[in-house]
Design an enzyme around this catalytic site. Sequence first.
Site, PDB file in Angstrom:
ATOM      1  N   ASP A  14       0.769  -1.186   0.027  1.00 18.75           N
ATOM      2  CA  ASP A  14      -0.123   0.079   0.092  1.00 18.75           C
ATOM      3  C   ASP A  14       0.959   1.064   0.009  1.00 18.75           C
ATOM      4  O   ASP A  14       1.632   1.630   0.904  1.00 18.75           O
ATOM      5  CB  ASP A  14      -0.908  -0.066   1.406  1.00 18.75           C
ATOM      6  N   THR A  47      -3.011   5.780  -4.221  1.00 17.96           N
ATOM      7  CA  THR A  47      -2.031   6.517  -3.509  1.00 17.96           C
ATOM      8  C   THR A  47      -0.530   6.086  -4.186  1.00 17.96           C
ATOM      9  O   THR A  47       0.183   7.190  -4.303  1.00 17.96           O
ATOM     10  CB  THR A  47      -1.667   6.099  -2.260  1.00 17.96           C
ATOM     11  N   THR A  48      -0.398   4.860  -4.679  1.00 12.14           N
ATOM     12  CA  THR A  48       0.568   4.762  -5.589  1.00 12.14           C
ATOM     13  C   THR A  48       0.759   5.386  -6.874  1.00 12.14           C
ATOM     14  O   THR A  48       1.818   5.933  -7.138  1.00 12.14           O
ATOM     15  CB  THR A  48       0.787   3.100  -5.769  1.00 12.14           C
ATOM     16  N   ASP A 345      -9.135   0.536   1.551  1.00 12.77           N
ATOM     17  CA  ASP A 345      -9.003   1.001   0.355  1.00 12.77           C
ATOM     18  C   ASP A 345     -10.247   0.836  -0.499  1.00 12.77           C
ATOM     19  O   ASP A 345     -10.850   1.608  -1.054  1.00 12.77           O
ATOM     20  CB  ASP A 345      -7.836   0.637  -0.491  1.00 12.77           C
TER      21      ASP A 345
END
Length: 481
Positions: A14, A47-48, A345
């Site tokens: 994550d 987020t990545t 998520d």
Amino acid sequence: MLQSPDGDVTVTNDGATILKEMEVNHEIAKLMVELSKAQDDEVGDGTTGVVVLAGALLEQAEILLDKGIHPSRITEGFERAVDICLPVLDQISDTIDYASNDHEQMRKVAMTTLNSKIVHRMREELSKVCVDAILAVADMERKEVNLELIKLDGKVGGKLEDTVLVPGIVIDKDFSHPQMPKLVDDAKICILTCPFEPPKPKTKHKLEIETVEAYEAMQQAEKKYFNDMVERVKASGATLVVCQWGFDDEANYLLLKNELPAIRWVGGVEIELIAIATGGRIVPRFEEISSEKLGYAKRVREMAFGTTRDRMIVLEECASMKAVTIFVRGGNKMVVEEAKRSLHDALCIVRNLVRDNRIVYGGGAAEVACSLAVSAAADSIPGQEQYGVRAFADALDAIPMALAENSGLQPIETLSHVKAQQLRENNPRVGVNCMSMGTEDMKEQSVFEALQSKKQQLQHATQMVKMVLKIDDVIQPAQYE
């Protein structure tokens, strides 16, 4: 794998967690961490992707700076490119129907989020858990979801397949006395934030007892306090006591004697959740206890795990079904924690779909469609901004190239093939065939992403890069002795 200074190990993929746990010293890297946190707080997923895109934009900006283009021109070009991308995303998006086919499309979007996680082998079961949890607490009229009503709890032991959605609250406590019943049906719950003990003076005090009679009188007075407290609870019709504070052995014994099962040391957040779920009122003083303030649960039971003495209490079928718990099981602590992060998520993405039910197609398809649109528009833009716009199109290619590389494919070859096929077929759904499923159409592969998440990625990454490009110098403040 991240190891903290005190030896705790975290295994995760994550992006937000990795950046949060890392020790970062570089100033710009700290901005990247903030960027990932902003995406996590706002959207919950992507987020990545947002960090990869920001990195690619900074890379492209460096090339343009070497050519002598002014940072202001570059940022204007990037902003112009975002303005081109957003209508393209609206145009290629599809609207999903919540209710059709038992919320299947919602589950597919949750499955896409879980695909890249360690728990992906359980994506079908976990996506159903996430969708059911969101629908249980969602206010469909206002299109709003309060994620605080969904409690993510976990216990080491069992296997990931044992993860369940509990229609109620799970608390990591047991009944205060081992002889209390382990099951309470049709529980009327008294929720207390006052302790089961005699009142204490606020000031420092010293009590001198000189005779046996005085000691016995004090003991009787204390016993009367306890009896009054238990009587008040009993008179209200309560069959279960949930207390935020502890109580001593005498109170515990009296509760057992009066057949009042009790749970003590329940945290403030859990007390609030129990009150919301059971429809009860939190009582701050024993004088205020009444039957109208009691909560209700169809069943309250104590669960035991394996051969350990670990016990948890479950409040099921509460008066208000507006609070649920996802109870995660796993072979070790790392698996449980990673599963909780993955579910968070997926919950955020399903919540975003309740707010805005439009989706775009994943697998790099949306990025390639935007890249092609930006490249085509770049030629008609005069001045140095054109270079910024074209650089933005090149930066967008970083996402599908990373996907191809991580799937064991040739990145440049795959990207050029996807671009050519999108142009040839005029099909913005063509993406990187990571799963080798025979079709490159992401709609057929059921790879969906929330439109809101994709828009936020582009906007957040561009804002961060714009801020970095405006920096002329880094000044260290003077160190005062």
